[in-house]
Design a protein around this motif. Structure first.
Motif, PDB file in Angstrom:
ATOM      1  N   LEU A 188       0.866  -1.171   0.000  1.00 35.40           N
ATOM      2  CA  LEU A 188       0.000   0.000   0.000  1.00 35.40           C
ATOM      3  C   LEU A 188       0.903   1.221   0.000  1.00 35.40           C
ATOM      4  N   LYS A 190       0.670   5.168  -0.737  1.00 31.53           N
ATOM      5  CA  LYS A 190      -0.321   6.221  -0.947  1.00 31.53           C
ATOM      6  C   LYS A 190       0.223   7.589  -0.552  1.00 31.53           C
ATOM      7  N   ASP A 354      -5.654  -6.763   4.295  1.00 33.16           N
ATOM      8  CA  ASP A 354      -6.445  -6.464   3.100  1.00 33.16           C
ATOM      9  C   ASP A 354      -6.902  -5.016   3.170  1.00 33.16           C
ATOM     10  N   ASP A 355      -7.710  -4.603   2.202  1.00 35.32           N
ATOM     11  CA  ASP A 355      -8.154  -3.212   2.176  1.00 35.32           C
ATOM     12  C   ASP A 355      -9.038  -2.861   3.365  1.00 35.32           C
ATOM     13  N   GLY A 356      -9.735  -3.851   3.892  1.00 34.30           N
ATOM     14  CA  GLY A 356     -10.613  -3.577   5.024  1.00 34.30           C
ATOM     15  C   GLY A 356      -9.860  -3.295   6.304  1.00 34.30           C
ATOM     16  N   THR A 359      -6.068  -0.524   4.464  1.00 27.17           N
ATOM     17  CA  THR A 359      -6.311   0.703   3.700  1.00 27.17           C
ATOM     18  C   THR A 359      -7.359   1.589   4.362  1.00 27.17           C
ATOM     19  N   ALA A 360      -8.495   1.015   4.685  1.00 32.44           N
ATOM     20  CA  ALA A 360      -9.581   1.806   5.270  1.00 32.44           C
ATOM     21  C   ALA A 360      -9.203   2.354   6.645  1.00 32.44           C
ATOM     22  N   ALA A 377      -7.127   0.862  -4.047  1.00 33.50           N
ATOM     23  CA  ALA A 377      -6.879  -0.379  -3.335  1.00 33.50           C
ATOM     24  C   ALA A 377      -5.389  -0.673  -3.226  1.00 33.50           C
ATOM     25  N   MET A 378      -5.027  -1.523  -2.286  1.00 30.60           N
ATOM     26  CA  MET A 378      -3.660  -1.980  -2.141  1.00 30.60           C
ATOM     27  C   MET A 378      -3.360  -3.063  -3.175  1.00 30.60           C
ATOM     28  N   THR A 379      -2.070  -3.288  -3.427  1.00 28.71           N
ATOM     29  CA  THR A 379      -1.646  -4.423  -4.241  1.00 28.71           C
ATOM     30  C   THR A 379      -1.621  -5.649  -3.337  1.00 28.71           C
ATOM     31  N   PRO A 380      -2.368  -6.678  -3.664  1.00 29.52           N
ATOM     32  CA  PRO A 380      -2.465  -7.828  -2.752  1.00 29.52           C
ATOM     33  C   PRO A 380      -1.175  -8.643  -2.703  1.00 29.52           C
TER      34      PRO A 380
END
Length: 465
Positions: A188, A190, A354-356, A359-360, A377-380
């Motif tokens: 991630l 940003k 994960d994004d949950g 990121t969030a 979104a992040m790169t998984p």
């Protein structure tokens, strides 16, 4: 054929080193886009030099619009791609053994920007293919060398290449560590921003601040200009600092300029560096600054990215799993001019993230502090099974020449093959040697370079005959 290939590589060691020096002498830091040169003059020049080498050694060479160049062993069915890059990260003036683009060999080490990351490994791969070819080995399937020019700034070169070509059944990049890396954390990266319209408050003020150049590098340098505080205040704060970062202060026309000198490192392993931006923000927090939006925004960044907090504790995302390890966070770039603020961070996320839950959460924490994080979104995470024939074959080639039992491993970040379904990282470095990658006095051990070429040649024969 093994003895012939090994003897070829040994007898061509000096030639291999001279070819590497040719590439290292080219400053291939990404520059301003120009017509036909998407990453500027340096990357285009180094691609041209590599393309000439590929063609001179009898391989079919192709330039993909100055994004990547390739070399094909034959025109048979696609089997193996070897993916390396020729762009490099920026340099400082603090090199001691040589200048960054003036390669030298000292005590069995070849110094220069890109010797380890990734021009040296690229040359090792080229000489592996050359040895197999010139020793008369017949391959029933093709191996292609792919040399890109934008790995350090987002790998948009591969976006272009793979919009034209299909992924090979197997791909490895010699842009990491031996033995084999088959798990890579998610990423991630940003930017976040803030802007200001109000008057400055009474008391001390930070007029400007700058630190870092690349998000995936632990920033070694940062500076800030402050006014409304005394030199005694600044020197007292420096005396109290325990970060290990070196601070200097001098009076300028606009105010007092404070300079921080830390230690560069890769963002995937921030513990090996000393983040000059975070240390400088912590130092500024010790000064008698006024209560205004500008100073408070810098304080907010200092709280969220406190010096020494490498696992996102203040951001609310500290986590770890057994397979891929801990999350890491690096504040790589920060710019502030009194009117606006912009920073960029880089987080390497384990498989449990994960994004949950990453990121969030970070976006919410920043919003609470008056900062706005860019969307997306992040790169998984990336995973190729350890039991696959591909991984096991590469391990066998590594074990054959190193004499060390190889086990697949996970790393804290993405390599050049992160977005390829069937890609792994294979060489050329090891944890035992600090090659100063992304730092001053970067080097590659000559013996490791030669051994890597032999390992790659063996893998080519095993996978493509």
């Amino acid at each position: 054929m093994q003895k012939q290939i090994d003897a070829f590589i040994d007898s061509h060691k000096e030639e291999m080193l001279e070819d590497l020096k040719t590439l290292v002498r080219i400053n291939s830091v990404r520059g301003e886009e120009k017509p036909g040169k998407p990453y500027g003059e340096g990357p285009a020049e180094v691609l041209a030099a590599a393309q000439k080498m590929i063609a001179d050694y009898g391989f079919s060479a192709k330039n993909y619009d100055n994004y990547v160049v390739t070399g094909d062993f034959n025109d048979k069915e696609k089997q193996l791609d070897i993916l390396a890059h020729l762009d490099v990260v920026p340099v400082t003036e603090d090199w001691t053994v040589t200048q960054p683009f003036e390669p030298v060999i000292v005590d069995g080490k070849i110094y220069g920007r890109g010797t380890a990351d990734d021009k040296g490994p690229a040359i090792a791969a080229l000489y592996a293919m050359r040895a197999v070819k010139e020793c008369g080995v017949s391959l029933s399937k093709n191996v292609r060398l792919i040399l890109g020019s934008d790995e350090e700034c987002g790998s948009s070169d591969l976006d272009h290449y793979y919009s034209i070509e299909q992924e090979a059944p197997m791909t490895f990049t010699p842009d990491a560590d031996f033995p084999v890396i088959n798990i890579e954390k998610g990423r991630l990266a940003k930017s976040f921003t803030a802007s200001f319209a109000g008057e400055r408050a009474a008391g001390g003020s930070v007029l400007a601040l700058h630190g870092g150049d690349k998000v995936n590098v632990v920033p070694a340098n940062a500076w800030a200009c402050v006014t409304g505080v005394s030199m005694e205040d600044v020197q007292a704060a420096i005396a109290e600092d325990a970060s290990g970062v070196k601070f200097t202060a001098e009076t300028k026309e606009a105010g007092i300029q404070i300079t921080a000198k830390g230690l560069a490192g890769h963002a995937s392993t921030p513990e090996v560096g000393k983040n000059a931006i975070c240390a400088l923000l912590a130092l500024l927090g010790k000064l008698p600054l006024g209560d205004d939006a500008q100073n408070n925004a810098l304080k907010a960044v200092a709280e969220l990215f406190s010096y020494g907090d490498l696992c996102g504790r203040a951001l609310g995302v500290e986590m770890e799993d057994e397979i891929s390890g801990k999350i890491t966070v690096n504040l790589g770039v920060l710019d502030f001019d009194g009117i606006s603020l912009k920073g960029t961070f880089d987080s390497r996320v384990p498989i449990c993230g994960d994004d949950g839950n990453v990121t969030a959460v970070i976006a919410s924490k920043m919003q609470e502090k008056g900062l706005t994080m860019e969307a997306g979104a992040m790169t998984p995470p990336h995973h190729v099974p350890a039991e696959s024939e591909f991984v096991q074959t590469l391990l066998a080639s590594y074990e054959k020449y190193s004499g060390i039992k190889g086990e697949p491993r996970a790393i804290g970040g993405g390599t050049y093959v992160h977005d390829l379904e069937r890609g792994v990282a294979f060489g050329c470095m090891s944890d035992e040697v600090d090659n100063h990658m992304h730092g001053d006095d970067e080097f590659m051990l000559v013996d490791v370079l030669v051994m890597s070429a032999k390992i790659f040649a063996d893998a080519i024969c095993r996978l493509c005959r």
